[in-house]
Design a protein around this motif. Structure first.
Motif, PDB file in Angstrom:
ATOM      1  N   LEU A   1       0.799  -1.118  -0.157  1.00 13.65           N
ATOM      2  CA  LEU A   1      -0.053   0.038  -0.004  1.00 13.65           C
ATOM      3  C   LEU A   1       0.691   1.292   0.037  1.00 13.65           C
ATOM      4  N   ALA A   2       2.051   1.226   0.738  1.00 13.19           N
ATOM      5  CA  ALA A   2       2.807   2.446   0.830  1.00 13.19           C
ATOM      6  C   ALA A   2       3.339   2.667  -0.522  1.00 13.19           C
ATOM      7  N   TYR A   3       3.697   1.558  -1.144  1.00 13.05           N
ATOM      8  CA  TYR A   3       4.407   1.722  -2.649  1.00 13.05           C
ATOM      9  C   TYR A   3       3.394   2.369  -3.725  1.00 13.05           C
ATOM     10  N   THR A   4       2.267   1.804  -3.494  1.00 13.42           N
ATOM     11  CA  THR A   4       1.098   2.087  -4.280  1.00 13.42           C
ATOM     12  C   THR A   4       0.600   3.485  -4.078  1.00 13.42           C
TER      13      THR A   4
ATOM     14  N   SER B   1      -2.168   7.793 -13.721  1.00 12.52           N
ATOM     15  CA  SER B   1      -3.549   7.836 -13.410  1.00 12.52           C
ATOM     16  C   SER B   1      -4.095   6.683 -12.683  1.00 12.52           C
ATOM     17  N   GLY B   2      -3.214   5.582 -12.361  1.00 17.93           N
ATOM     18  CA  GLY B   2      -3.871   4.352 -11.891  1.00 17.93           C
ATOM     19  C   GLY B   2      -2.601   3.265 -11.567  1.00 17.93           C
ATOM     20  N   VAL B   3      -2.792   2.391 -11.018  1.00 14.58           N
ATOM     21  CA  VAL B   3      -1.978   1.247 -10.624  1.00 14.58           C
ATOM     22  C   VAL B   3      -2.828  -0.001 -10.608  1.00 14.58           C
ATOM     23  N   SER B   4      -2.290  -0.944 -11.331  1.00 10.11           N
ATOM     24  CA  SER B   4      -3.028  -2.616 -11.482  1.00 10.11           C
ATOM     25  C   SER B   4      -2.060  -3.412 -11.399  1.00 10.11           C
TER      26      SER B   4
ATOM     27  N   TYR C   1       8.031  -5.622  -5.212  1.00  6.26           N
ATOM     28  CA  TYR C   1       6.907  -5.062  -5.679  1.00  6.26           C
ATOM     29  C   TYR C   1       6.918  -4.893  -7.033  1.00  6.26           C
ATOM     30  N   LYS C   2       5.774  -5.482  -7.763  1.00  4.20           N
ATOM     31  CA  LYS C   2       5.779  -5.177  -9.100  1.00  4.20           C
ATOM     32  C   LYS C   2       4.284  -4.756  -9.520  1.00  4.20           C
ATOM     33  N   ALA C   3       4.021  -3.862 -10.320  1.00  8.72           N
ATOM     34  CA  ALA C   3       2.781  -3.270 -10.847  1.00  8.72           C
ATOM     35  C   ALA C   3       2.969  -2.912 -12.276  1.00  8.72           C
TER      36      ALA C   3
ATOM     37  N   ALA D   1      -0.212   8.963 -18.387  1.00 14.16           N
ATOM     38  CA  ALA D   1      -1.105   9.567 -19.652  1.00 14.16           C
ATOM     39  C   ALA D   1      -0.522   9.321 -21.094  1.00 14.16           C
ATOM     40  N   PHE D   2       0.775   8.547 -20.993  1.00 10.11           N
ATOM     41  CA  PHE D   2       1.312   8.204 -22.411  1.00 10.11           C
ATOM     42  C   PHE D   2       1.383   6.564 -22.528  1.00 10.11           C
ATOM     43  N   GLY D   3       0.471   5.949 -21.656  1.00  9.26           N
ATOM     44  CA  GLY D   3       0.508   4.547 -21.857  1.00  9.26           C
ATOM     45  C   GLY D   3       0.891   3.681 -20.446  1.00  9.26           C
ATOM     46  N   PRO D   4       0.805   2.485 -20.434  1.00 18.23           N
ATOM     47  CA  PRO D   4       1.234   1.876 -19.465  1.00 18.23           C
ATOM     48  C   PRO D   4       2.788   1.446 -19.494  1.00 18.23           C
ATOM     49  N   VAL D   5       3.196   1.270 -17.991  1.00 17.81           N
ATOM     50  CA  VAL D   5       4.644   0.841 -17.787  1.00 17.81           C
ATOM     51  C   VAL D   5       4.601  -0.176 -16.814  1.00 17.81           C
ATOM     52  N   THR D   6       5.330  -1.299 -16.892  1.00 11.53           N
ATOM     53  CA  THR D   6       5.422  -2.164 -15.396  1.00 11.53           C
ATOM     54  C   THR D   6       6.603  -1.744 -14.987  1.00 11.53           C
ATOM     55  N   ILE D   7       6.515  -1.701 -13.516  1.00 17.85           N
ATOM     56  CA  ILE D   7       7.588  -1.353 -12.618  1.00 17.85           C
ATOM     57  C   ILE D   7       7.767  -2.515 -11.981  1.00 17.85           C
TER      58      ILE D   7
END
Length: 129
Positions: free
Chosen positions: A73-76, A86-89, A104-106, A111-117
């Protein structure tokens, strides 16, 4: 369409001061996210409330599912505070009890498209895309 630029960091997390190496849009937001995840609460003098509450809520934890949920939750929350996010999924976490390593992976919607961290505390983190 909004745009953002961010100076690239080298392998030591030092800024590369060459304009041609600047990141833009989704890559810039990804680096901003990783930079925010490396910041600990009370570390930045201009705003002591920013950052991950490592010493306040994380260190000394048991590694239990409940503790992992607090860390996740802290990372999110840090990611959601990043400009142009705009969001995390698709959040997933793992904890290796032998090494006490938390991962942690999400997927981060920008605004420019999704990225996986993917982020492991104490490391530089990475962009998986």
């Amino acid at each position: 369409m909004p745009t953002i630029q961010y100076l690239r960091l080298d392998n030591s997390n030092d800024t590369i001061w060459v304009a041609q190496s600047a990141l833009a849009d989704v890559d810039a937001v990804a680096q901003a996210v990783l930079t925010r995840l490396r910041l600990y609460q009370n570390e930045w003098w201009a705003d002591l409330n920013l950052g991950i509450p490592l010493f306040q809520n994380i260190l000394g934890g048991s590694g239990s599912q409940a503790q992992q949920a607090v860390i996740s939750l802290a990372y999110t929350q840090q990611i959601l505070g990043t400009p142009y996010v705009s969001g995390v999924s698709d959040v997933s976490t793992t904890f290796n009890s032998a090494t006490r390593q938390f991962t942690y992976k999400a997927t981060v919607q920008t605004a420019f498209g999704p990225v996986t961290i993917q982020f492991i505390p104490g490391t530089a983190g990475s962009v998986v895309n």
